[in-house]
Design a protein around this motif. Structure first.
Motif, PDB file in Angstrom:
ATOM      1  N   VAL A   7      43.939  42.135  47.259  1.00 49.46           N
ATOM      2  CA  VAL A   7      44.002  41.956  46.671  1.00 49.46           C
ATOM      3  C   VAL A   7      43.481  43.539  45.175  1.00 49.46           C
ATOM      4  CG1 VAL A   7      43.584  39.384  46.207  1.00 49.46           C
ATOM      5  CG2 VAL A   7      41.651  41.630  46.280  1.00 49.46           C
ATOM      6  N   THR A   8      42.746  44.316  47.099  1.00 52.50           N
ATOM      7  CA  THR A   8      42.548  45.431  46.079  1.00 52.50           C
ATOM      8  C   THR A   8      44.013  45.962  46.332  1.00 52.50           C
ATOM      9  OG1 THR A   8      41.393  46.163  48.501  1.00 52.50           O
ATOM     10  CG2 THR A   8      39.629  45.767  46.351  1.00 52.50           C
ATOM     11  N   ASP A   9      44.356  46.257  47.275  1.00 48.97           N
ATOM     12  CA  ASP A   9      45.608  47.019  47.242  1.00 48.97           C
ATOM     13  C   ASP A   9      46.520  46.796  45.667  1.00 48.97           C
ATOM     14  OD1 ASP A   9      44.794  47.062  50.182  1.00 48.97           O
ATOM     15  OD2 ASP A   9      46.619  45.545  50.493  1.00 48.97           O
ATOM     16  N   PHE A  10      46.465  46.142  44.856  1.00 50.95           N
ATOM     17  CA  PHE A  10      47.114  46.173  43.438  1.00 50.95           C
ATOM     18  C   PHE A  10      46.903  48.092  43.132  1.00 50.95           C
ATOM     19  CE2 PHE A  10      47.938  42.035  45.339  1.00 50.95           C
ATOM     20  CZ  PHE A  10      48.718  41.741  45.201  1.00 50.95           C
ATOM     21  N   LEU A  11      45.508  48.024  42.603  1.00 50.18           N
ATOM     22  CA  LEU A  11      44.839  48.815  41.778  1.00 50.18           C
ATOM     23  C   LEU A  11      45.057  50.215  42.422  1.00 50.18           C
ATOM     24  CD1 LEU A  11      43.955  49.797  39.369  1.00 50.18           C
ATOM     25  CD2 LEU A  11      41.715  49.053  39.548  1.00 50.18           C
ATOM     26  N   ASP A  12      44.904  50.188  43.792  1.00 45.48           N
ATOM     27  CA  ASP A  12      45.227  51.014  44.879  1.00 45.48           C
ATOM     28  C   ASP A  12      46.581  51.865  44.550  1.00 45.48           C
ATOM     29  OD1 ASP A  12      42.801  51.033  45.343  1.00 45.48           O
ATOM     30  OD2 ASP A  12      42.908  49.760  47.224  1.00 45.48           O
ATOM     31  N   ARG A  13      47.406  50.691  44.568  1.00 46.44           N
ATOM     32  CA  ARG A  13      48.956  51.804  44.441  1.00 46.44           C
ATOM     33  C   ARG A  13      49.118  52.195  43.147  1.00 46.44           C
ATOM     34  NH1 ARG A  13      54.095  49.833  42.754  1.00 46.44           N
ATOM     35  NH2 ARG A  13      55.807  50.743  44.182  1.00 46.44           N
ATOM     36  N   ALA A  14      48.780  51.316  41.897  1.00 43.24           N
ATOM     37  CA  ALA A  14      49.223  51.790  41.070  1.00 43.24           C
ATOM     38  C   ALA A  14      48.603  53.326  40.716  1.00 43.24           C
ATOM     39  CB  ALA A  14      48.424  50.235  39.918  1.00 43.24           C
ATOM     40  N   ARG A  15      46.911  53.500  41.167  1.00 49.80           N
ATOM     41  CA  ARG A  15      46.555  54.778  40.729  1.00 49.80           C
ATOM     42  C   ARG A  15      47.532  55.659  41.726  1.00 49.80           C
ATOM     43  NH1 ARG A  15      40.357  54.124  41.806  1.00 49.80           N
ATOM     44  NH2 ARG A  15      39.741  55.836  40.684  1.00 49.80           N
ATOM     45  N   GLY A 218      45.651  34.184  35.152  1.00 48.99           N
ATOM     46  CA  GLY A 218      46.559  34.870  34.674  1.00 48.99           C
ATOM     47  C   GLY A 218      47.688  34.720  35.217  1.00 48.99           C
ATOM     48  N   TRP A 219      48.300  33.408  36.198  1.00 47.95           N
ATOM     49  CA  TRP A 219      49.493  33.293  37.260  1.00 47.95           C
ATOM     50  C   TRP A 219      49.059  34.639  38.021  1.00 47.95           C
ATOM     51  CZ3 TRP A 219      53.360  30.763  32.817  1.00 47.95           C
ATOM     52  CH2 TRP A 219      52.577  30.126  32.262  1.00 47.95           C
ATOM     53  N   GLY A 220      48.233  35.197  38.581  1.00 52.93           N
ATOM     54  CA  GLY A 220      48.470  36.411  39.210  1.00 52.93           C
ATOM     55  C   GLY A 220      49.272  37.497  38.314  1.00 52.93           C
ATOM     56  N   HIS A 221      48.613  37.583  37.392  1.00 50.41           N
ATOM     57  CA  HIS A 221      49.562  38.386  36.566  1.00 50.41           C
ATOM     58  C   HIS A 221      48.260  39.686  37.133  1.00 50.41           C
ATOM     59  CE1 HIS A 221      52.558  36.106  34.890  1.00 50.41           C
ATOM     60  NE2 HIS A 221      53.671  36.759  34.809  1.00 50.41           N
ATOM     61  N   ILE A 222      47.537  39.125  36.444  1.00 54.37           N
ATOM     62  CA  ILE A 222      46.372  40.178  37.048  1.00 54.37           C
ATOM     63  C   ILE A 222      46.641  41.786  37.909  1.00 54.37           C
ATOM     64  CG2 ILE A 222      44.174  39.501  35.716  1.00 54.37           C
ATOM     65  CD1 ILE A 222      43.213  38.965  38.356  1.00 54.37           C
ATOM     66  N   TYR A 223      47.084  40.799  38.836  1.00 52.90           N
ATOM     67  CA  TYR A 223      47.476  41.315  40.523  1.00 52.90           C
ATOM     68  C   TYR A 223      48.806  41.758  40.334  1.00 52.90           C
ATOM     69  CZ  TYR A 223      43.635  38.425  42.199  1.00 52.90           C
ATOM     70  OH  TYR A 223      42.483  37.713  42.152  1.00 52.90           O
ATOM     71  N   ALA A 224      49.877  40.901  39.883  1.00 51.71           N
ATOM     72  CA  ALA A 224      51.500  41.445  40.279  1.00 51.71           C
ATOM     73  C   ALA A 224      51.672  42.755  38.797  1.00 51.71           C
ATOM     74  CB  ALA A 224      52.562  40.628  39.331  1.00 51.71           C
TER      75      ALA A 224
END
Length: 537
Positions: A7-15, A218-224
């Motif tokens: 799950v850490t990949d999501f913020l890593d990618r955005a940054r 949040g139905w996965g939206h904190i990640y998506a």
């Protein structure tokens, strides 16, 4: 090549790719880029690590939809600690059970809800207490922003495996205590990818948080939303005026909610001359009880938004099926509203069947009822330290599949439509309420001799709890307690959304020869004017 799903990949990618792009519009008026969002998450990770938080520790978050919730979630998960978001509508007793059950070591609580934690502080194993406004909270609480200012954004990120638990979401059980749904990096990551695909999320989306972030993350939206580099617009709850204002001013393109929120927006829209869109076209996903066709028509014809329905459960991420099926629904057809309120078809990588008592698939005739069972990568690992309940959830008509307890029919195109429930749960305004919990509470009143609670149709909420009460004196015409007094009794003991608002006194309850209450008879009578035994709204 196999790459672990974390799950850490999501913020890593955005940054990495969207660092200078706006990530969050906060309720405080502040705006954060993805690099700033990431920096704050890093600082929280560092501060928690300084306080002894390690991989596998459980950290609770009690917060409405603010930027602090997003920062806390990633700050926790970057340490390999387990993110445990809590429903902010519960009581101190509920929190005492959950914090103790999960062995929560630290908690971040919004200032508006921290007093509920302060009330049970001495009863729980939690050692670290953080809030976003310490001056507004009684007791010894650390200030979130001061915590971040006191550290450098440097921490040691541990090795993590995709099969390790990374979040626990508590759900109301139909019997007994709440259950902690354990979800791994893998289940969260794959579910978020499914959400991204089937909700058609892109990097230029502007997502308005009306759906609670604690609802299955949040139905996965904190990640998506994060992983795609889209924009989060935060809120502090459901306010129709604020929703429409945000949509227009922030050019919102997407939101998710319970159907009752759409009804509230419709009522506000009727009385106010207000824009329903900014520069972006709008789409909305509703879940919970099926939306009434009139509400869907209003959303599409009056608001100009594209509507879709989602069906799911906390145990499944929640996505089980969706009516986001553009090729199966003719947008020019008079039937489109009735089709869009259906629970729809399974997403990619998911097998959903409606099966009879023998586990066989029912005909796609839109008449034969069976239970919805599901297999998919987004389905939970199990319930936290509840092996028997976990085994039960995957046993029944078809062993090894998650059994939803929902009864449905399937049309010729394979689209589900929930007709009834095989479990004691009421879904009111998007919140699950245990009938058993309500009955246990009412039984504590001396004037209640016997009681059965079922869902009752509600135009506003879809369903609302109704209690059939046999008074202790046996006289339903002259009971020793009033309906209003029983409502007050439940309000004093339960979260506000669980309150029994309808009471009917009866001389007896329908029972089998062995004494089991036949709730089905009560439900059939209560819903005789409806076309199904579950709510719309």
């Amino acid at each position: 090549m196999e790459v672990p799903l974390l799950v850490t990949d999501f913020l890593d990618r955005a940054r990495k790719y969207y660092g200078d792009e706006e990530a969050i519009v906060a309720t405080t008026g502040e705006r954060f880029t993805y690099e700033e969002f990431g920096d704050r998450a890093d600082r929280l990770s560092a501060a928690l690590q300084e306080r002894g938080i390690e991989k596998g520790d459980r950290i609770a978050v009690l917060d409405p939809n603010t930027h602090y919730h997003l920062e806390a979630a990633y700050g926790i998960m970057q340490l390999g600690a387990i993110h445990a978001p809590l429903n902010y509508r519960l009581t101190p007793d509920d929190y005492e059970y959950m914090l103790t059950d999960a062995g929560v070591k630290a908690i971040y609580a919004d200032y508006e809800y921290a007093e509920k934690i302060e009330a049970i502080r001495e009863e729980v194993p939690t050692e670290t207490f953080i809030t976003n406004d310490a001056d507004a909270v009684e007791g010894d609480w650390e200030e979130f922003d001061e915590l971040l200012e006191g550290v450098e954004p440097e921490y040691e990120r541990p090795e993590m495996s995709e099969d390790e638990i990374i979040t626990i979401n508590y759900t109301s059980g139909t019997t007994g205590d709440p259950k902690g749904v354990c979800r791994t990096h893998r289940t969260e990551a794959l579910h978020a990818q499914l959400v991204t695909i089937h909700h058609e999320i892109t990097d230029d989306d502007v997502y308005l948080w009306t759906l609670p972030m604690f609802h299955v993350n949040g139905w996965g939206h904190i990640y998506a939303i994060t992983g795609m580099g889209a924009k989060h617009v935060c809120t502090r709850g459901v306010d129709p005026e604020g929703i429409f204002t945000n949509i227009a001013e922030e050019d919102v393109s997407f939101l998710c909610c319970a159907p009752t929120v759409l009804s509230m927006l419709g009522e506000y829209y009727e009385d106010h001359d207000i824009a329903t869109e900014g520069d972006n076209p709008m789409r909305v996903t509703a879940a919970g009880a099926a939306s009434p066709e009139a509400v869907i028509e209003m959303v599409e014809e009056e608001f100009g938004w594209h509507f879709r329905h989602l069906y799911g459960a906390t145990e499944t991420g929640p996505l089980i099926s969706t009516s986001s099926t553009r090729r199966l629904i003719d947008e020019d057809s008079d039937e489109r509203f009735s089709l869009k309120k259906r629970q729809g078809i399974a997403p990619l990588g998911t097998v959903v069947d409606v099966v009879d008592e023998d586990g066989e698939v029912v005909p796609w005739d839109d008449e034969t009822i069976g239970e919805v069972v599901v297999k998919g990568n987004q389905v939970m690992e199990g319930y936290w330290e509840k092996p028997e309940e976990t085994e039960e959830a995957f046993s029944g008509r078809r062993d090894g599949w998650f059994h939803t307890g929902d009864l449905a029919v399937v049309n010729a195109e394979g689209m589900l439509s929930i007709q009834d429930r095989d479990k004691d749960i009421i879904i009111s305004g998007g919140e699950n309420i245990s009938s058993i919990e309500l009955e246990d509470t009412l039984f504590d009143h001396d004037a209640v001799g016997d009681v059965a609670v079922i869902p009752s149709p509600s135009e506003k909420w879809g369903e609302t709890p109704k209690a059939f009460v046999v008074p202790a004196n046996g006289d339903p015409e002259n009971p020793p307690v009033s309906a209003e007094e029983l409502t007050k009794f439940t309000r004093e003991r339960l979260a506000g959304y669980k309150v029994v608002r309808r009471v009917e006194f009866v001389d007896e309850l329908p029972k089998t020869a062995t004494g089991k209450i036949q709730k089905f008879e009560l439900r059939e009578e209560e819903w005789e004017d409806e076309d199904r035994l579950v709510g719309e709204g």
